[in-house]
Design a protein around this motif. Structure first.
Motif, short mmCIF file in Angstrom:
data_model
loop_
_atom_site.label_atom_id
_atom_site.label_comp_id
_atom_site.label_asym_id
_atom_site.label_seq_id
_atom_site.Cartn_x
_atom_site.Cartn_y
_atom_site.Cartn_z
N VAL A 1 -16.44 -21.95 20.29
CA VAL A 1 -15.89 -22.84 21.34
C VAL A 1 -15.54 -22.00 22.56
O VAL A 1 -15.28 -20.79 22.44
N THR A 2 -15.53 -22.66 23.70
CA THR A 2 -15.09 -22.00 24.93
C THR A 2 -13.57 -22.04 24.95
O THR A 2 -12.97 -23.11 24.92
N ALA A 3 -12.94 -20.87 24.98
CA ALA A 3 -11.47 -20.81 25.04
C ALA A 3 -11.00 -20.76 26.49
O ALA A 3 -9.98 -21.34 26.84
N GLN A 4 -11.75 -20.04 27.32
CA GLN A 4 -11.30 -19.86 28.71
C GLN A 4 -12.49 -19.50 29.60
O GLN A 4 -13.37 -18.74 29.19
N TRP B 1 -13.50 -8.86 20.30
CA TRP B 1 -12.23 -8.37 19.74
C TRP B 1 -12.17 -8.82 18.30
O TRP B 1 -13.02 -8.43 17.52
N ASN B 2 -11.19 -9.66 17.93
CA ASN B 2 -11.16 -10.11 16.54
C ASN B 2 -12.08 -11.32 16.38
O ASN B 2 -13.19 -11.20 15.83
N SER B 3 -11.62 -12.47 16.88
CA SER B 3 -12.49 -13.66 16.80
C SER B 3 -13.05 -14.04 18.17
O SER B 3 -13.87 -14.96 18.26
N SER B 4 -12.61 -13.37 19.22
CA SER B 4 -13.03 -13.77 20.57
C SER B 4 -14.02 -12.77 21.16
O SER B 4 -14.03 -11.58 20.78
N THR C 1 -14.42 -16.61 27.85
CA THR C 1 -13.99 -16.17 26.53
C THR C 1 -14.39 -17.23 25.52
O THR C 1 -14.00 -18.40 25.66
N VAL D 1 -14.66 -18.26 21.33
CA VAL D 1 -14.04 -17.94 20.04
C VAL D 1 -14.93 -18.47 18.91
O VAL D 1 -15.35 -19.64 18.94
N LEU E 1 -15.68 -19.79 15.16
CA LEU E 1 -14.93 -20.59 14.19
C LEU E 1 -15.63 -20.58 12.84
O LEU E 1 -16.87 -20.56 12.76
N PRO F 1 -10.39 -19.77 13.76
CA PRO F 1 -10.98 -18.54 14.31
C PRO F 1 -11.36 -17.56 13.21
O PRO F 1 -10.60 -17.41 12.24
N ARG G 1 -9.33 -8.57 29.75
CA ARG G 1 -8.53 -9.11 28.63
C ARG G 1 -7.05 -8.73 28.81
O ARG G 1 -6.18 -9.55 28.60
N ARG H 1 -5.54 -10.99 31.27
CA ARG H 1 -5.31 -12.34 30.71
C ARG H 1 -4.04 -12.36 29.88
O ARG H 1 -3.21 -13.25 30.00
N ARG I 1 -0.57 -14.42 30.64
CA ARG I 1 -0.01 -15.38 29.68
C ARG I 1 1.46 -15.02 29.38
O ARG I 1 2.33 -15.88 29.34
#
Ligand SMILES: CC(C)(COP(=O)(O)OP(=O)(O)OC[C@H]1O[C@@H](n2cnc3c(N)ncnc32)[C@H](O)[C@@H]1OP(=O)(O)O)[C@@H](O)C(=O)NCCC(=O)NCCS
Length: 159
Positions: free
Chosen positions: A54-57, A83-86, A112, A114, A116, A122, A146, A149, A153
């Motif tokens: 999916v598109t996260a950002q 990275w991990n799931s992204s 970004t 992610v 699934l 994720p 990153r 970002r 946040r």
């Protein structure tokens, strides 16, 4: 999980811009280009993760030049870092008038995505192993984006 080369996710797409993509003056809507950018990023990240994504950002999306009805849009997408799931995907877009051969670089975007698992959670993805100086530079710049970002946040959450 073995790291993958950026070329393993490399995705190219081409599409002719139609009347339905444009306003009454013949200029293509930014949203039509954004949809294609999202599709290209989706394919590149699925190739890297071999999972649904999916598109996260959408981190940044810049329009450098206008696009007209009849132009051929060429999109190139590639995972720059994971990275991990992204994963970060860089998408570049060029337009071409197929009659005159006139070309422009119209858009650069960073998204970004992610990965699934089958339950929609994720899931870990392979790392990125750059092969060239250019790919290493893109990976380093992805890390900087990153960090920005995450910092943004945190700043917004602490307000
Ligand atoms: C993206 C999504 C799966 C993240 O789920 P979550 O429960 O917040 O998961 P986590 O907090 O564990 O974060 C998972 C990863 O996503 C990243 N992530 C989450 N929200 C993010 C955001 N807004 N921007 C960038 N990355 C983000 C995290 O940094 C993390 O990355 P990492 O695993 O590589 O460290 C979830 O927010 C979602 O499904 N969003 C809707 C996506 C969608 O439908 N897009 C289509 C357009 S509508």
């Amino acid at each position: 999980m073995d790291a993958k080369k950026p070329t393993e996710s490399l995705t190219t797409m081409a599409q002719v811009m139609q009347i339905t993509d444009a306003n009454t003056d013949g200029f293509v809507h930014g949203g039509s280009i954004m949809k294609l950018v999202d599709s290209a990023a989706g394919v590149a990240s699925m190739r890297h993760a071999q999972r649904r994504v999916v598109t996260a950002q959408v981190d940044s999306l810049t329009f450098h030049a206008p696009v007209h009805i009849g132009d051929v849009l060429s999109l190139t997408a590639c995972v720059t870092q994971a990275w991990n799931s992204s994963m970060e995907v860089e998408v570049t877009v060029h337009r071409e008038d197929p009659v005159t051969g006139d070309q422009d670089h119209t858009t650069t975007a960073y998204l970004t995505m992610v990965a699934l698992d089958e339950h929609g959670r994720p899931v870990a993805v392979p790392g990125v192993a750059p092969d060239t100086v250019e790919e290493t530079r893109r990976q380093r710049e992805a890390e900087t984006r990153r960090q920005s970002r995450i910092q943004l946040r945190q700043d917004l959450e602490s307000d």
